[in-house]
Scaffold this motif. Structure first.
Motif, PDB file in Angstrom:
ATOM      1  N   THR A  80       1.562   6.201  -2.634  1.00 25.95           N
ATOM      2  CA  THR A  80       1.762   7.278  -3.618  1.00 25.95           C
ATOM      3  C   THR A  80       2.141   6.748  -4.993  1.00 25.95           C
ATOM      4  OG1 THR A  80       4.107   7.515  -3.113  1.00 25.95           O
ATOM      5  CG2 THR A  80       2.579   8.815  -1.765  1.00 25.95           C
ATOM      6  N   THR A  81       2.170   5.418  -5.157  1.00 25.05           N
ATOM      7  CA  THR A  81       2.390   4.852  -6.501  1.00 25.05           C
ATOM      8  C   THR A  81       1.175   3.991  -6.849  1.00 25.05           C
ATOM      9  OG1 THR A  81       3.436   2.824  -5.671  1.00 25.05           O
ATOM     10  CG2 THR A  81       4.910   4.673  -6.171  1.00 25.05           C
ATOM     11  N   LEU A  82       0.967   3.776  -8.139  1.00 28.13           N
ATOM     12  CA  LEU A  82      -0.148   2.925  -8.549  1.00 28.13           C
ATOM     13  C   LEU A  82       0.022   1.529  -7.959  1.00 28.13           C
ATOM     14  CD1 LEU A  82      -2.706   2.532 -10.267  1.00 28.13           C
ATOM     15  CD2 LEU A  82      -1.218   1.855 -12.168  1.00 28.13           C
ATOM     16  N   CYS A  94       9.390   8.872   4.417  1.00 33.06           N
ATOM     17  CA  CYS A  94       9.282   9.185   2.985  1.00 33.06           C
ATOM     18  C   CYS A  94      10.563   8.745   2.297  1.00 33.06           C
ATOM     19  CB  CYS A  94       9.201  10.705   2.759  1.00 33.06           C
ATOM     20  SG  CYS A  94       7.771  11.513   3.442  1.00 33.06           S
ATOM     21  N   ASP A  95      10.552   8.695   0.959  1.00 37.18           N
ATOM     22  CA  ASP A  95      11.840   8.684   0.272  1.00 37.18           C
ATOM     23  C   ASP A  95      12.009  10.072  -0.341  1.00 37.18           C
ATOM     24  OD1 ASP A  95      10.687   8.789  -2.319  1.00 37.18           O
ATOM     25  OD2 ASP A  95      10.621   6.602  -2.465  1.00 37.18           O
ATOM     26  N   LYS A  96      13.177  10.288  -0.978  1.00 33.54           N
ATOM     27  CA  LYS A  96      13.460  11.658  -1.443  1.00 33.54           C
ATOM     28  C   LYS A  96      12.372  12.182  -2.368  1.00 33.54           C
ATOM     29  CE  LYS A  96      18.196  12.550  -0.615  1.00 33.54           C
ATOM     30  NZ  LYS A  96      19.598  12.302  -0.942  1.00 33.54           N
ATOM     31  N   GLY A 106      14.227   3.976  -4.072  1.00 36.78           N
ATOM     32  CA  GLY A 106      14.559   2.758  -4.827  1.00 36.78           C
ATOM     33  C   GLY A 106      14.662   1.533  -3.937  1.00 36.78           C
ATOM     34  N   ASP A 107      14.378   0.391  -4.556  1.00 36.08           N
ATOM     35  CA  ASP A 107      14.309  -0.860  -3.803  1.00 36.08           C
ATOM     36  C   ASP A 107      15.644  -1.262  -3.181  1.00 36.08           C
ATOM     37  OD1 ASP A 107      11.935  -2.655  -3.479  1.00 36.08           O
ATOM     38  OD2 ASP A 107      13.519  -4.138  -3.812  1.00 36.08           O
ATOM     39  N   ALA A 108      16.747  -0.785  -3.758  1.00 35.52           N
ATOM     40  CA  ALA A 108      18.074  -1.118  -3.210  1.00 35.52           C
ATOM     41  C   ALA A 108      18.215  -0.558  -1.792  1.00 35.52           C
ATOM     42  CB  ALA A 108      19.159  -0.562  -4.118  1.00 35.52           C
ATOM     43  N   GLN A 160      -4.469  12.627  -5.633  1.00 38.09           N
ATOM     44  CA  GLN A 160      -3.530  13.752  -5.781  1.00 38.09           C
ATOM     45  C   GLN A 160      -2.077  13.330  -5.601  1.00 38.09           C
ATOM     46  OE1 GLN A 160      -4.300  17.610  -4.020  1.00 38.09           O
ATOM     47  NE2 GLN A 160      -6.187  16.761  -3.206  1.00 38.09           N
ATOM     48  N   PHE A 161      -1.861  12.299  -4.757  1.00 34.93           N
ATOM     49  CA  PHE A 161      -0.485  11.843  -4.524  1.00 34.93           C
ATOM     50  C   PHE A 161       0.159  11.300  -5.798  1.00 34.93           C
ATOM     51  CE2 PHE A 161      -1.743  10.658   0.106  1.00 34.93           C
ATOM     52  CZ  PHE A 161      -1.536  11.964   0.519  1.00 34.93           C
ATOM     53  N   LEU A 162      -0.697  10.859  -6.730  1.00 36.06           N
ATOM     54  CA  LEU A 162      -0.145  10.181  -7.912  1.00 36.06           C
ATOM     55  C   LEU A 162       0.142  11.122  -9.083  1.00 36.06           C
ATOM     56  CD1 LEU A 162      -1.049   7.667  -6.315  1.00 36.06           C
ATOM     57  CD2 LEU A 162      -1.757   6.648  -8.451  1.00 36.06           C
ATOM     58  N   LEU A 163      -0.158  12.412  -8.883  1.00 34.91           N
ATOM     59  CA  LEU A 163      -0.064  13.338 -10.014  1.00 34.91           C
ATOM     60  C   LEU A 163       1.345  13.446 -10.597  1.00 34.91           C
ATOM     61  CD1 LEU A 163      -2.441  16.223  -8.837  1.00 34.91           C
ATOM     62  CD2 LEU A 163      -2.830  14.523 -10.650  1.00 34.91           C
ATOM     63  N   THR A 164       2.347  13.212  -9.754  1.00 30.58           N
ATOM     64  CA  THR A 164       3.729  13.408 -10.219  1.00 30.58           C
ATOM     65  C   THR A 164       4.421  12.088 -10.571  1.00 30.58           C
ATOM     66  OG1 THR A 164       4.345  13.365  -7.883  1.00 30.58           O
ATOM     67  CG2 THR A 164       4.124  15.539  -8.919  1.00 30.58           C
ATOM     68  N   LEU A 165       3.649  11.018 -10.592  1.00 27.89           N
ATOM     69  CA  LEU A 165       4.262   9.700 -10.811  1.00 27.89           C
ATOM     70  C   LEU A 165       4.771   9.572 -12.260  1.00 27.89           C
ATOM     71  CD1 LEU A 165       4.607   7.173  -9.041  1.00 27.89           C
ATOM     72  CD2 LEU A 165       2.535   6.264 -10.095  1.00 27.89           C
TER      73      LEU A 165
HETATM   74  N1  LIG Z   1       3.805  -5.800   0.833  1.00 28.07           N
HETATM   75  C1  LIG Z   1       3.249  -6.202  -0.273  1.00 28.07           C
HETATM   76  O1  LIG Z   1       2.203  -6.847  -0.277  1.00 28.07           O
HETATM   77  C2  LIG Z   1       3.891  -5.844  -1.577  1.00 28.07           C
HETATM   78  C3  LIG Z   1       3.226  -6.127  -2.782  1.00 28.07           C
HETATM   79  C4  LIG Z   1       3.824  -5.731  -3.977  1.00 28.07           C
HETATM   80  C5  LIG Z   1       5.054  -5.091  -3.956  1.00 28.07           C
HETATM   81  N2  LIG Z   1       5.680  -4.856  -2.768  1.00 28.07           N
HETATM   82  C6  LIG Z   1       6.969  -4.157  -2.707  1.00 28.07           C
HETATM   83  O2  LIG Z   1       6.747  -2.829  -3.147  1.00 28.07           O
HETATM   84  C7  LIG Z   1       7.934  -2.319  -3.743  1.00 28.07           C
HETATM   85  C8  LIG Z   1       7.604  -1.761  -5.097  1.00 28.07           C
HETATM   86  O3  LIG Z   1       6.674  -0.726  -4.916  1.00 28.07           O
HETATM   87  P1  LIG Z   1       6.701   0.603  -5.772  1.00 28.07           P
HETATM   88  O4  LIG Z   1       6.702   0.267  -7.205  1.00 28.07           O
HETATM   89  O5  LIG Z   1       5.634   1.477  -5.230  1.00 28.07           O
HETATM   90  O6  LIG Z   1       8.174   1.129  -5.484  1.00 28.07           O
HETATM   91  P2  LIG Z   1       8.806   2.408  -4.765  1.00 28.07           P
HETATM   92  O7  LIG Z   1       8.214   2.654  -3.451  1.00 28.07           O
HETATM   93  O8  LIG Z   1      10.281   2.175  -4.827  1.00 28.07           O
HETATM   94  O9  LIG Z   1       8.400   3.626  -5.719  1.00 28.07           O
HETATM   95  C9  LIG Z   1       8.841   3.653  -7.042  1.00 28.07           C
HETATM   96  C10 LIG Z   1       9.512   4.989  -7.391  1.00 28.07           C
HETATM   97  O10 LIG Z   1       8.516   6.003  -7.495  1.00 28.07           O
HETATM   98  C11 LIG Z   1       8.895   7.132  -6.717  1.00 28.07           C
HETATM   99  N3  LIG Z   1       7.648   7.761  -6.291  1.00 28.07           N
HETATM  100  C12 LIG Z   1       6.768   7.280  -5.391  1.00 28.07           C
HETATM  101  N4  LIG Z   1       5.678   8.058  -5.340  1.00 28.07           N
HETATM  102  C13 LIG Z   1       5.901   9.075  -6.208  1.00 28.07           C
HETATM  103  C14 LIG Z   1       5.122  10.197  -6.612  1.00 28.07           C
HETATM  104  N5  LIG Z   1       3.888  10.401  -6.147  1.00 28.07           N
HETATM  105  N6  LIG Z   1       5.663  11.047  -7.532  1.00 28.07           N
HETATM  106  C15 LIG Z   1       6.891  10.801  -8.055  1.00 28.07           C
HETATM  107  N7  LIG Z   1       7.650   9.764  -7.728  1.00 28.07           N
HETATM  108  C16 LIG Z   1       7.150   8.890  -6.816  1.00 28.07           C
HETATM  109  C17 LIG Z   1       9.738   6.558  -5.609  1.00 28.07           C
HETATM  110  O11 LIG Z   1      10.581   7.523  -5.064  1.00 28.07           O
HETATM  111  C18 LIG Z   1      10.519   5.482  -6.364  1.00 28.07           C
HETATM  112  O12 LIG Z   1      11.609   6.067  -7.025  1.00 28.07           O
HETATM  113  C19 LIG Z   1       8.913  -3.470  -3.791  1.00 28.07           C
HETATM  114  O13 LIG Z   1       9.793  -3.353  -2.714  1.00 28.07           O
HETATM  115  C20 LIG Z   1       8.030  -4.693  -3.620  1.00 28.07           C
HETATM  116  O14 LIG Z   1       8.732  -5.770  -3.060  1.00 28.07           O
HETATM  117  C21 LIG Z   1       5.112  -5.208  -1.589  1.00 28.07           C
END
Ligand SMILES: NC(=O)c1ccc[n+]([C@@H]2O[C@H](COP(=O)([O-])OP(=O)(O)OC[C@H]3O[C@@H](n4cnc5c(N)ncnc54)[C@H](O)[C@@H]3O)[C@@H](O)[C@H]2O)c1
Length: 347
Positions: free
Chosen positions: A115-117, A30-32, A58-60, A154-159
């Protein structure tokens, strides 16, 4: 290896118990934020915290060092060949977790729980895994399909709002590439939905369908799959530069800016009608106001990142460009001067 299609998770605990029957141990990455917003409410009552490795968000942080730390965690916890990694997070987590699982003991299985769109619609499927190297995007990586992709709205509710928008950029990319009728439908929208309503769920499924079709035809990205790089050649450089300058842009925003500049390039090359490029770009700027302010400077560093980008063959710039909604060209040679020119051009 067959490509898994994302599955809607109806009963999170039940699905987890089913996975448990097939694997010796299950570890979470997970991330934080996803630890707090997704792991704690949905898993902590039945998964011990010791089985979770948490990264900074974050991506960094999508680095080789962190992949090494995660593999060390797996080793210290005696993960064997039959262990499973669950990537609970956005594209950063599925890219890094997929990469780590694929190199740990020459490869163990992993499941993506996006968990992200952006990761639901795009990053969690297709089998590309990667980490960045010295702030250059996705320099190290390999192709490996997840065991499965399990998604719960449900995972996306806090996004946060910006993360929704960032995800929309990849969805809009797919619509522009593959379906002019759908494009006509969504370009009526003044604002993009910020929840998993009927419209967004149907567009997520649209992305699954088109991405998996393209990946089935060209898993290793030698031909038609490169269409999905539309917006990414310029977008990745903008993203890498923003990480270097410690003002990181969200991935989708960098890609939206990339699509804007690549449309101008396509028009300059005579592949896209100039008016069409302006029409699409105005909509992109309306939906993603932040990209209006992204005005890249064509520096030597920028050119170097662009030339090193893995999408380009021996020193020549190759891009996937849109011709009109529903029609694209891959492997188009673009002179670097043209890129400089469109950066200096205003709409
Ligand atoms: N493998 C592939 O085919 C592919 C395709 C597109 C993008 N990517 C990669 O994906 C990354 C970008 O993905 P992303 O936008 O999901 O970034 P990410 O995973 O960094 O998530 C974005 C932010 O949202 C937060 N977050 C995640 N889920 C959350 C939730 N449910 N509630 C609250 N906060 C939440 C994360 O902590 C982060 O701060 C890049 O590294 C990109 O290179 C890969």
């Amino acid at each position: 290896v067959n490509q898994p299609i994302p599955v809607l998770l109806n009963e999170i605990r039940f699905s987890f118990e089913q996975l448990k029957e097939h694997f010796s141990r299950i570890f979470f990455l997970c991330d934080k934020n996803t630890f707090k917003f997704c792991f704690t409410p949905h898993f902590s009552s039945f998964v011990p915290k010791e089985n979770v490795f948490v990264l900074e968000a974050g991506d960094a942080h999508k680095t080789l060092e962190n992949a090494g730390l995660f593999c060390t965690f797996l080793l210290e916890n005696q993960a064997d060949k039959n262990a499973l990694v669950i990537n609970l997070g956005g594209g950063m987590i599925s890219d890094l977790g997929g990469f780590s699982a694929s190199i740990y003991q020459r490869g163990i299985e992993f499941v993506n729980m996006p968990t992200t769109l952006l990761s639901v619609a795009d990053a969690s499927l297709g089998g590309k895994t990667a980490v960045n190297l010295h702030h250059t995007k996705n320099t190290l990586g390999l192709f490996a399909h997840p065991h499965s992709i399990l998604f719960s709205p449900q995972f996306l509710l806090t996004l946060p709002k910006d993360e929704w928008l960032s995800g929309w950029a990849e969805i809009i990319k797919s619509v522009l590439l593959f379906d002019s009728t759908k494009w006509e439908e969504i370009n009526q929208l003044e604002q993009l939905p910020l929840s998993t309503n009927k419209q967004s769920l149907s567009l997520i499924e649209f992305c699954w369908k088109h991405k998996s079709k393209v990946v089935d035809r060209d898993f290793f990205d030698k031909g038609v799959r490169q269409a999905l790089n539309y917006g990414h050649s310029i977008g990745h450089v903008i993203e890498s530069m923003s990480i270097r300058e410690k003002k990181p842009l969200l991935h989708g925003f960098a890609i939206a800016a990339g699509m804007k500049y690549e449309n101008l390039i396509s028009a300059k090359l005579g592949l896209m009608d100039g008016k069409e490029a302006i029409k699409i770009n105005l909509l992109l700027e309306q939906w993603f106001p932040v990209i209006r302010k992204v005005k890249p400077e064509f520096s030597k560093e920028f050119a170097n990142i662009l030339l090193n980008d893995k999408k380009n063959k021996t020193g020549k710039l190759n891009m996937s460009l849109l011709s009109k909604p529903g029609k694209f060209y891959i492997q188009q040679e673009v002179p670097t001067e043209l890129i400089e020119e469109v950066f200096n051009q205003t709409l």
